[in-house]
Design an enzyme around this catalytic site. Structure first.
Site, PDB file in Angstrom:
ATOM      1  N   ARG A  91     -37.745 -23.125 -51.208  1.00 59.16           N
ATOM      2  CA  ARG A  91     -38.707 -22.072 -51.528  1.00 59.16           C
ATOM      3  C   ARG A  91     -38.077 -20.719 -51.218  1.00 59.16           C
ATOM      4  O   ARG A  91     -37.176 -20.619 -50.379  1.00 59.16           O
ATOM      5  CB  ARG A  91     -39.994 -22.234 -50.713  1.00 59.16           C
ATOM      6  CG  ARG A  91     -40.679 -23.564 -50.896  1.00 59.16           C
ATOM      7  CD  ARG A  91     -42.055 -23.566 -50.226  1.00 59.16           C
ATOM      8  NE  ARG A  91     -41.992 -23.199 -48.827  1.00 59.16           N
ATOM      9  CZ  ARG A  91     -41.752 -24.072 -47.838  1.00 59.16           C
ATOM     10  NH1 ARG A  91     -41.531 -25.345 -48.116  1.00 59.16           N
ATOM     11  NH2 ARG A  91     -41.731 -23.672 -46.584  1.00 59.16           N
ATOM     12  N   ALA A 120     -32.159 -27.502 -42.797  1.00 62.92           N
ATOM     13  CA  ALA A 120     -32.970 -28.162 -43.813  1.00 62.92           C
ATOM     14  C   ALA A 120     -32.959 -29.665 -43.596  1.00 62.92           C
ATOM     15  O   ALA A 120     -31.954 -30.244 -43.198  1.00 62.92           O
ATOM     16  CB  ALA A 120     -32.437 -27.833 -45.207  1.00 62.92           C
ATOM     17  N   ARG A 169     -35.450 -33.563 -44.628  1.00 63.82           N
ATOM     18  CA  ARG A 169     -36.718 -34.248 -44.910  1.00 63.82           C
ATOM     19  C   ARG A 169     -37.286 -34.601 -43.550  1.00 63.82           C
ATOM     20  O   ARG A 169     -36.746 -35.429 -42.828  1.00 63.82           O
ATOM     21  CB  ARG A 169     -36.501 -35.504 -45.750  1.00 63.82           C
ATOM     22  CG  ARG A 169     -37.822 -36.161 -46.176  1.00 63.82           C
ATOM     23  CD  ARG A 169     -37.586 -37.345 -47.116  1.00 63.82           C
ATOM     24  NE  ARG A 169     -38.808 -37.734 -47.808  1.00 63.82           N
ATOM     25  CZ  ARG A 169     -39.678 -38.637 -47.375  1.00 63.82           C
ATOM     26  NH1 ARG A 169     -39.447 -39.276 -46.231  1.00 63.82           N
ATOM     27  NH2 ARG A 169     -40.753 -38.925 -48.063  1.00 63.82           N
ATOM     28  N   TYR A 181     -36.446 -41.520 -40.184  1.00 63.16           N
ATOM     29  CA  TYR A 181     -36.041 -40.131 -39.966  1.00 63.16           C
ATOM     30  C   TYR A 181     -34.908 -40.040 -38.950  1.00 63.16           C
ATOM     31  O   TYR A 181     -33.859 -39.430 -39.201  1.00 63.16           O
ATOM     32  CB  TYR A 181     -37.256 -39.330 -39.496  1.00 63.16           C
ATOM     33  CG  TYR A 181     -36.955 -37.933 -39.002  1.00 63.16           C
ATOM     34  CD1 TYR A 181     -36.469 -36.960 -39.867  1.00 63.16           C
ATOM     35  CD2 TYR A 181     -37.178 -37.585 -37.670  1.00 63.16           C
ATOM     36  CE1 TYR A 181     -36.214 -35.672 -39.418  1.00 63.16           C
ATOM     37  CE2 TYR A 181     -36.931 -36.302 -37.216  1.00 63.16           C
ATOM     38  CZ  TYR A 181     -36.447 -35.355 -38.087  1.00 63.16           C
ATOM     39  OH  TYR A 181     -36.187 -34.083 -37.636  1.00 63.16           O
ATOM     40  N   LYS A 221     -30.798 -39.081 -39.456  1.00 62.71           N
ATOM     41  CA  LYS A 221     -30.174 -37.986 -38.712  1.00 62.71           C
ATOM     42  C   LYS A 221     -28.964 -38.493 -37.926  1.00 62.71           C
ATOM     43  O   LYS A 221     -27.912 -37.821 -37.850  1.00 62.71           O
ATOM     44  CB  LYS A 221     -31.198 -37.350 -37.765  1.00 62.71           C
ATOM     45  CG  LYS A 221     -32.223 -36.475 -38.452  1.00 62.71           C
ATOM     46  CD  LYS A 221     -31.623 -35.120 -38.821  1.00 62.71           C
ATOM     47  CE  LYS A 221     -32.692 -34.099 -39.132  1.00 62.71           C
ATOM     48  NZ  LYS A 221     -32.145 -32.733 -39.330  1.00 62.71           N
ATOM     49  N   GLY A 241     -63.423 -25.790 -28.033  1.00 54.30           N
ATOM     50  CA  GLY A 241     -64.125 -26.234 -26.849  1.00 54.30           C
ATOM     51  C   GLY A 241     -64.496 -27.703 -26.862  1.00 54.30           C
ATOM     52  O   GLY A 241     -65.362 -28.137 -26.099  1.00 54.30           O
ATOM     53  N   SER A 264     -39.136 -23.792 -26.622  1.00 58.40           N
ATOM     54  CA  SER A 264     -39.704 -22.697 -27.395  1.00 58.40           C
ATOM     55  C   SER A 264     -38.741 -22.332 -28.523  1.00 58.40           C
ATOM     56  O   SER A 264     -37.529 -22.514 -28.434  1.00 58.40           O
ATOM     57  CB  SER A 264     -39.942 -21.474 -26.510  1.00 58.40           C
ATOM     58  OG  SER A 264     -38.711 -20.842 -26.187  1.00 58.40           O
TER      59      SER A 264
END
Length: 322
Positions: free
Chosen positions: A36, A73, A75, A144, A148, A193, A209
């Site tokens: 994209r 990048a 999948r 997955y 990898k 809540g 992070s």
């Protein structure tokens, strides 16, 4: 002197922030590539798109003059994947697509190739009190993670037969402004809540992070000690699921209760509802040892867990409308 850095997956959660960070490095020209269109405010970023990431993707023109590739990048992990042969689909993108890019990068004279892998290559969980280390024997279990791991193996083989250096980074769960999936759902539930049975979960999970992951990538672009190495990355402080929920709730000033339900009852209920694997992720431990990063790269997390969560929540409260 201008240095070209090509980033794949540049429109994703990691890629978007990474491109903006790298664009601010002295002398950097970033080539941001995704399926994209990538949005950026920096004039030294060239954007482009590819139709697909696979064994046939042509990269030659994009790699001209590139010094470093950061390959983010992929999948990504899909819950409840209904594909007839999910491993083949993951391999097409994550293994064959990665190695095709890496081989063309080596042929083009790229100096360093940084691969964003996953902690799932190490395994799904750690025993209480234990942690994963980068030299542990890999134990991928789902398509997955397997794809990898196979990409990692191919990259290290390529590094041994070419002049291009390879760096493999296996992040734990990444959070930060714009985070999606389960982390986002947890924040939405806490904001409403809704009482959650997470008041007595005594596990330990490593998180990282977005800022700390990007900082490690930055260091790995140039540090000589990173060449042909595998690194795990976290914030350096592990949290239980209960503590994570409490801190998020505190930053939101949310009123929902965290009910102290015994873990055994949570697991029993989840099993009866067909959600056993989801409960195992919530209740299980997954810790990593990042001492190699400190010793080899002189790197340590610059952002604390508390500051990282605060930044994430602040962005969520302003932008999320669900």
């Amino acid at each position: 002197m201008t240095r070209k850095i090509l980033v794949t997956g540049s429109s994703g959660f990691l890629g978007t922030a990474l491109v903006d960070h790298l664009a601010q490095l002295p002398g950097a020209h970033v080539i941001a590539i995704s399926r994209r269109e990538t949005r950026t405010a920096f004039s030294n970023v060239t954007t482009g798109t590819i139709a697909a990431l696979n064994a046939d993707t042509p990269w030659h023109a994009l790699l001209e003059g590139v010094d470093t590739v950061v390959h983010a990048a992929a999948r990504v992990h899909v819950m409840h994947d209904t594909a007839g042969d999910p491993l083949a689909l993951y391999r097409e993108v994550n293994t064959l697509g990665t190695l095709n890019l890496a081989e063309q990068a080596a042929a083009a004279g790229v100096r360093r190739f940084i691969f964003i892998s996953t902690i799932k290559v190490c395994g799904e969980s750690t025993a209480r009190g234990e942690c994963f280390r980068p030299d542990d024997a890999p134990n991928p279990s789902d398509p997955y993670a397997i794809s990898k791991h196979e990409a990692e193996q191919g990259l290290l083989t390529l590094a041994n037969s070419s002049a291009m250096e390879v760096v493999i980074i296996r992040p734990v769960l990444v959070y930060g402004p714009g985070v999606k999936a389960n982390f986002l759902q947890l924040m939405r539930t806490l904001r409403k809540g809704v009482p959650l049975p997470l008041g007595a979960v005594n596990n330990a999970r490593s998180l990282v992070s977005l800022d700390n992951l990007i900082d490690l990538i930055r260091v790995c672009i140039d540090h000589p000690g990173a060449a042909n190495q595998v690194f795990l990355v976290s914030d350096g402080q592990d949290l239980s699921t209960t503590e994570l929920a409490r801190r998020l709730k505190s930053h939101m000033r949310a009123s929902g209760w965290l009910i102290p339900v015994p873990e055994s009852l949570i697991m029993l209920g989840a099993t009866l509802l067909g959600r056993k694997s989801a409960a195992e992720r919530v209740l299980g431990s997954l810790r990593v040892d990042i001492s190699k990063n400190r010793e080899r790269l002189q790197w340590q997390p610059a952002v604390s867990v508390e500051d990282g969560l605060k930044k994430t929540v602040e962005h969520f409260l302003v932008t999320d409308r669900a």
